[in-house]
Scaffold this active site. Structure first.
Site, PDB file in Angstrom:
ATOM      1  N   HIS A 196      44.360  49.644  32.307  1.00  0.00           N
ATOM      2  CA  HIS A 196      44.606  49.773  33.754  1.00  0.00           C
ATOM      3  C   HIS A 196      45.687  50.830  33.966  1.00  0.00           C
ATOM      4  O   HIS A 196      46.702  50.813  33.269  1.00  0.00           O
ATOM      5  CB  HIS A 196      45.075  48.423  34.305  1.00  0.00           C
ATOM      6  N   CYS A 234      41.132  52.398  38.530  1.00  0.00           N
ATOM      7  CA  CYS A 234      41.698  51.725  39.700  1.00  0.00           C
ATOM      8  C   CYS A 234      42.032  52.784  40.743  1.00  0.00           C
ATOM      9  O   CYS A 234      43.004  53.534  40.583  1.00  0.00           O
ATOM     10  CB  CYS A 234      42.930  50.918  39.311  1.00  0.00           C
ATOM     11  N   HIS A 261      38.111  49.281  39.769  1.00  0.00           N
ATOM     12  CA  HIS A 261      38.791  48.513  40.819  1.00  0.00           C
ATOM     13  C   HIS A 261      38.775  49.422  42.024  1.00  0.00           C
ATOM     14  O   HIS A 261      39.410  50.480  41.988  1.00  0.00           O
ATOM     15  CB  HIS A 261      40.261  48.282  40.467  1.00  0.00           C
ATOM     16  N   ASP A 306      38.959  45.660  45.047  1.00  0.00           N
ATOM     17  CA  ASP A 306      40.352  45.371  44.724  1.00  0.00           C
ATOM     18  C   ASP A 306      41.056  44.906  45.997  1.00  0.00           C
ATOM     19  O   ASP A 306      40.430  44.787  47.057  1.00  0.00           O
ATOM     20  CB  ASP A 306      40.987  46.621  44.109  1.00  0.00           C
ATOM     21  N   HIS A 307      42.343  44.651  45.880  1.00  0.00           N
ATOM     22  CA  HIS A 307      43.163  44.112  46.976  1.00  0.00           C
ATOM     23  C   HIS A 307      42.537  44.228  48.365  1.00  0.00           C
ATOM     24  O   HIS A 307      42.216  45.314  48.819  1.00  0.00           O
ATOM     25  CB  HIS A 307      44.496  44.865  47.059  1.00  0.00           C
ATOM     26  N   TYR A 320      44.594  39.099  47.282  1.00  0.00           N
ATOM     27  CA  TYR A 320      43.479  38.396  46.637  1.00  0.00           C
ATOM     28  C   TYR A 320      42.926  37.223  47.438  1.00  0.00           C
ATOM     29  O   TYR A 320      42.541  36.197  46.881  1.00  0.00           O
ATOM     30  CB  TYR A 320      43.890  37.950  45.226  1.00  0.00           C
TER      31      TYR A 320
HETATM   32  C1  DNO Z   1      46.874  44.030  40.410  1.00  0.00           C
HETATM   33  C2  DNO Z   1      46.102  44.165  39.192  1.00  0.00           C
HETATM   34  C3  DNO Z   1      46.963  44.328  37.967  1.00  0.00           C
HETATM   35  C4  DNO Z   1      46.089  44.325  36.731  1.00  0.00           C
HETATM   36  C5  DNO Z   1      46.838  44.526  35.462  1.00  0.00           C
HETATM   37  C6  DNO Z   1      45.890  44.716  34.306  1.00  0.00           C
HETATM   38  O1  DNO Z   1      46.344  43.716  41.432  1.00  0.00           O
HETATM   39  O2  DNO Z   1      45.187  45.196  39.294  1.00  0.00           O
HETATM   40  O3  DNO Z   1      47.874  43.284  37.901  1.00  0.00           O
HETATM   41  O4  DNO Z   1      45.421  43.096  36.646  1.00  0.00           O
HETATM   42  O5  DNO Z   1      47.693  45.607  35.510  1.00  0.00           O
HETATM   43  O6  DNO Z   1      46.501  44.384  33.125  1.00  0.00           O
END
Ligand code: DNO
Length: 347
Positions: A196, A234, A261, A306-307, A320
Site C-alpha cells: 500500500h 490506492c 483502492h 475506499d473511504h 468505513y
Molecule cells: C486506510 C487503509 C490503510 C491500509 C494499510 C495497508 O484506510 O487503506 O490503513 O489498510 O496501510 O497495510
C-alpha cells in the site's frame, strides 16, 4: 475486475449479509485482528473467518493487512525470525484460498488525517488533512485512526528515536530484504503481495516514507523482480501527491497492480486535502480516466471502494461506513462496466 468490500471482522457493525446485497459484490477484504504483530496467524482463526464469509456467499481472497513488524522495517537482528513467521502466515492463508495480501511499510504510523468529521455543505462528513495542524502535533502523543493505539507515549518516543538511524535508503533496503525473504512462500502458494502506498505520500515527523509514486514503484520492481511483488493502487494515497499522474501510472503498472483502492479527494492547499464522494466530478482525481486506463491495460484484479463519507445519519467507522462505500461500489461498477464493454467493442 473483482469488486470487494473491506470488512473489519466480527466487531464490524456492518453485517456480511448487507455487504452481500451490494450489486456485484464478490467478496470481502478482511484480517485476523487480534494476533499480535509478528506472530503467526493460526489456521483455526483463518478458517473461522473464512467460514463466516462462505456462509454469506462472499469470498475471502484478499487480506488487508498482515502488518509488518517494526523490527523488520528497522532491520533489527530479530527480523529473520519475524520474516519466517510472516512467511508461515502466508502459507496458512494460502490453505484457505487467499490470493492477495495488502500490507504497508510505513514506519510507526499508518494513514494520517487531522479531522475525521469535516462537515460538508450537504451535511455529510468526511476525513481531511491539514499539514500545519499535523506537524504541530506531538507524535508521541497522537490518537489518530489507522495505527496501533496500543503503544504508550514512551514506546512511541523510543520507536521514533530508533528510526533516526534509518534513512530512506536503509528503509528501502529493509523492504527488499523482507520481500526476498517471503517470495518463496508466495511462489509456493501463488499469493500476490500488494504494498500500500504511504498515506499521505511524504515523510511524517521526520520518519522516512518510501512508497510515494512512480519513481518508487520503478525502484521496487527493479529491486524485486518476482511477479508476486506488486502494489495496491490506492488512488487517494497516491493522489495526495500532487505530482503523481494516476491514469499514466495505472497504465504503466497494470500488471503489478493486484488490488485497487479507489477513492476521491479535493485539494485544499499545497498539501491539504479533504476526502469526497467517489465520482470524478466530486473531486480533483479523474476517477474515470483511472478506471479507463486500468481496463485498457488488461487489469483484472481486486477493487474496493475506499473511504466513504458519513451520510444518511450513519455514524460509521470513519471512512468505513456502509452507505457511501456502497454508493461508491455502484458507481465504480458502472465505470468498469462501461470501460469493459467499450474495450470489447473496439477490439
Ligand atoms: C486506510 C487503509 C490503510 C491500509 C494499510 C495497508 O484506510 O487503506 O490503513 O489498510 O496501510 O497495510
Amino acid at each position: 475486475m473483482k469488486m470487494t468490500f473491506r470488512w473489519y471482522g466480527e466487531k464490524d457493525p456492518i453485517p456480511l449479509q448487507y455487504i452481500r446485497q451490494i450489486p456485484n459484490m464478490s467478496g470481502v477484504v478482511t484480517a485476523v485482528y487480534d494476533v499480535p504483530v509478528g506472530e503467526v496467524w493460526p489456521t483455526e482463526r483463518i478458517a473461522a473467518l473464512k467460514s463466516m464469509c462462505d456462509a454469506n456467499g462472499l469470498k475471502m481472497e484478499v487480506i488487508e493487512s498482515v502488518p509488518v513488524h517494526e523490527d523488520i522495517k528497522l532491520g533489527k537482528a530479530t527480523r529473520d525470525k519475524l520474516i519466517e513467521n510472516y512467511a508461515k502466515t502466508i502459507r496458512n492463508l494460502g490453505k484457505f484460498g487467499v490470493r492477495c495480501i495488502c500490507y504497508n511499510f510505513m514506519p510507526v504510523f499508518d494513514w494520517l488525517r487531522t479531522d475525521l468529521k469535516t462537515k460538508n455543505p450537504d451535511g455529510s462528513t468526511c476525513l481531511s488533512y491539514e499539514h500545519e495542524k499535523l506537524t504541530a502535533l506531538d507524535p508521541s502523543d497522537l490518537h489518530l485512526p489507522g495505527w496501533d493505539e496500543s503503544y504508550t507515549p514512551a514506546q512511541l518516543d523510543g520507536l521514533i528515536r530508533e528510526y533516526k538511524a534509518v534513512t530512506h535508503e536503509k528503509l528501502f533496503e529493509n523492504l527488499v530484504y523482507f520481500l526476498n525473504g517471503i517470495m518463496p512462500a508466495c511462489d509456493e502458494t501463488g499469493i500476490n503481495m500488494a504494498i500500500h502506498p504511504d498515506d499521505p505520500p511524504w515523510d511524517m515527523f521526520g520518519l522516512p516514507r518510501i512508497i510515494t509514486g512512480e519513481e518508487s514503484f520503478d525502484r521496487l520492481f527493479s529491486a524485486v523482480k518476482n511477479r508476486h511483488n506488486g502494489v495496491t493502487f490506492c488512488t487517494g494515497s497516491l493522489g495526495a501527491g500532487r505530482g503523481n499522474n494516476l491514469p499514466k501510472m495505472a497504465e504503466k503498472y497494470a500488471d503489478r497492480i493486484f488490488f485497487a483502492h479507489i477513492r476521491q479527494l479535493r485539494y485544499k492547499g499545497k498539501y491539504d486535502f479533504a476526502e469526497a464522494g467517489h465520482r470524478t466530478e466530486d473531486g480533483d482525481l479523474n476517477i474515470f480516466a483511472i478506471v479507463r486506463a486500468l481496463v485498457r491495460s488488461g487489469f483484472d484484479g481486486y477493487v474496493r471502494p475506499d473511504h466513504g463519507r458519513n451520510i444518511w445519519g450513519e455514524n460509521g467507522k470513519p471512512g468505513y461506513g456502509l452507505y457511501d462505500r456502497a454508493l461508491g461500489a455502484a458507481y465504480l461498477n458502472g465505470l468498469f462496466e462501461a470501460a469493459e464493454y467499450y474495450e470489447k467493442a473496439v477490439k
